[in-house]
Scaffold this motif. Sequence first.
Motif, PDB file in Angstrom:
ATOM      1  N   ALA A   4      69.692  89.247  83.198  1.00 47.15           N
ATOM      2  CA  ALA A   4      70.946  90.009  83.182  1.00 47.15           C
ATOM      3  C   ALA A   4      70.878  91.210  84.118  1.00 47.15           C
ATOM      4  N   GLU A   5      69.737  91.893  84.138  1.00 51.67           N
ATOM      5  CA  GLU A   5      69.590  93.059  85.026  1.00 51.67           C
ATOM      6  C   GLU A   5      69.715  92.647  86.489  1.00 51.67           C
ATOM      7  N   VAL A   6      69.098  91.543  86.819  1.00 53.93           N
ATOM      8  CA  VAL A   6      69.093  91.075  88.198  1.00 53.93           C
ATOM      9  C   VAL A   6      70.481  90.610  88.637  1.00 53.93           C
ATOM     10  N   THR A   7      71.150  89.883  87.778  1.00 56.73           N
ATOM     11  CA  THR A   7      72.426  89.281  88.187  1.00 56.73           C
ATOM     12  C   THR A   7      73.622  90.219  88.079  1.00 56.73           C
ATOM     13  N   THR A   8      73.509  91.317  87.372  1.00 60.59           N
ATOM     14  CA  THR A   8      74.616  92.265  87.331  1.00 60.59           C
ATOM     15  C   THR A   8      74.880  92.851  88.717  1.00 60.59           C
ATOM     16  N   LEU A   9      73.853  92.905  89.538  1.00 58.77           N
ATOM     17  CA  LEU A   9      74.012  93.463  90.881  1.00 58.77           C
ATOM     18  C   LEU A   9      74.972  92.651  91.735  1.00 58.77           C
ATOM     19  N   VAL A  10      75.122  91.391  91.434  1.00 51.96           N
ATOM     20  CA  VAL A  10      76.049  90.547  92.194  1.00 51.96           C
ATOM     21  C   VAL A  10      77.470  91.098  92.099  1.00 51.96           C
ATOM     22  N   LEU A  11      77.892  91.410  90.894  1.00 48.62           N
ATOM     23  CA  LEU A  11      79.241  91.955  90.706  1.00 48.62           C
ATOM     24  C   LEU A  11      79.399  93.284  91.421  1.00 48.62           C
ATOM     25  N   GLU A  12      78.411  94.134  91.275  1.00 42.75           N
ATOM     26  CA  GLU A  12      78.502  95.477  91.844  1.00 42.75           C
ATOM     27  C   GLU A  12      78.511  95.447  93.378  1.00 42.75           C
ATOM     28  N   LYS A  77      82.581  86.374  85.298  1.00 44.05           N
ATOM     29  CA  LYS A  77      83.187  87.537  85.952  1.00 44.05           C
ATOM     30  C   LYS A  77      83.121  87.418  87.480  1.00 44.05           C
ATOM     31  N   GLU A  78      82.028  86.855  88.000  1.00 44.44           N
ATOM     32  CA  GLU A  78      81.937  86.684  89.451  1.00 44.44           C
ATOM     33  C   GLU A  78      83.025  85.730  89.949  1.00 44.44           C
ATOM     34  N   TRP A  79      83.265  84.675  89.195  1.00 48.78           N
ATOM     35  CA  TRP A  79      84.318  83.720  89.560  1.00 48.78           C
ATOM     36  C   TRP A  79      85.690  84.409  89.536  1.00 48.78           C
ATOM     37  N   VAL A  80      85.964  85.186  88.493  1.00 49.91           N
ATOM     38  CA  VAL A  80      87.234  85.918  88.388  1.00 49.91           C
ATOM     39  C   VAL A  80      87.344  86.939  89.511  1.00 49.91           C
ATOM     40  N   GLN A  81      86.260  87.667  89.772  1.00 52.42           N
ATOM     41  CA  GLN A  81      86.246  88.684  90.820  1.00 52.42           C
ATOM     42  C   GLN A  81      86.565  88.081  92.185  1.00 52.42           C
ATOM     43  N   SER A  82      86.194  86.825  92.381  1.00 51.27           N
ATOM     44  CA  SER A  82      86.437  86.153  93.667  1.00 51.27           C
ATOM     45  C   SER A  82      87.875  85.667  93.820  1.00 51.27           C
ATOM     46  N   GLY A  83      88.700  85.922  92.821  1.00 44.13           N
ATOM     47  CA  GLY A  83      90.064  85.387  92.856  1.00 44.13           C
ATOM     48  C   GLY A  83      90.076  83.902  92.556  1.00 44.13           C
ATOM     49  N   HIS A  84      89.095  83.463  91.786  1.00 37.73           N
ATOM     50  CA  HIS A  84      88.931  82.068  91.369  1.00 37.73           C
ATOM     51  C   HIS A  84      88.612  81.144  92.537  1.00 37.73           C
ATOM     52  N   THR A  85      87.967  81.684  93.572  1.00 42.48           N
ATOM     53  CA  THR A  85      87.634  80.851  94.733  1.00 42.48           C
ATOM     54  C   THR A  85      86.141  80.530  94.833  1.00 42.48           C
ATOM     55  N   ALA A  86      85.277  81.333  94.220  1.00 42.27           N
ATOM     56  CA  ALA A  86      83.834  81.096  94.281  1.00 42.27           C
ATOM     57  C   ALA A  86      83.474  79.992  93.282  1.00 42.27           C
ATOM     58  N   LEU A  87      83.133  78.847  93.804  1.00 45.41           N
ATOM     59  CA  LEU A  87      82.891  77.700  92.930  1.00 45.41           C
ATOM     60  C   LEU A  87      81.504  77.694  92.291  1.00 45.41           C
ATOM     61  N   ARG A  88      80.528  78.288  92.947  1.00 45.24           N
ATOM     62  CA  ARG A  88      79.170  78.273  92.379  1.00 45.24           C
ATOM     63  C   ARG A  88      79.095  78.947  91.017  1.00 45.24           C
ATOM     64  N   PRO A  89      79.582  80.180  90.854  1.00 44.77           N
ATOM     65  CA  PRO A  89      79.458  80.784  89.522  1.00 44.77           C
ATOM     66  C   PRO A  89      80.245  80.012  88.466  1.00 44.77           C
ATOM     67  N   LEU A  90      81.357  79.415  88.857  1.00 41.43           N
ATOM     68  CA  LEU A  90      82.117  78.604  87.901  1.00 41.43           C
ATOM     69  C   LEU A  90      81.298  77.381  87.481  1.00 41.43           C
ATOM     70  N   ARG A  91      80.686  76.712  88.453  1.00 43.82           N
ATOM     71  CA  ARG A  91      79.864  75.536  88.151  1.00 43.82           C
ATOM     72  C   ARG A  91      78.699  75.929  87.238  1.00 43.82           C
TER      73      ARG A  91
END
Length: 101
Positions: A4-12, A77-91
Amino acid sequence: SSLAEVTTLVLEFNYLAHLTGRHEFALPAQRVMDAVDALHKADGLAPIYISPKTGKFSGSRITLGARGDSYYEYLLKEWVQSGHTALRPLRMYQQSITGIQ
């Protein structure tokens, strides 16, 4: 380190890139997600610890509680942040939901 610590940086860092218009800020965080995505996960579920030295999971403890739930939340959240275009976090999120079921 916890996953969780490592992946929170993606959003930020994605948000920093968006605010500044400097997409190079998002690249290191995306490399983290490349590494996490490449690791074996049992039914989409990831151990909660990851080694900062090797980039591999450390231990096999999987939990949806402390240190575990945030990783799955960040995927959505990464998928939502991308405007629903980033398919990897959704997958990755969908795979984890399948594993939970």
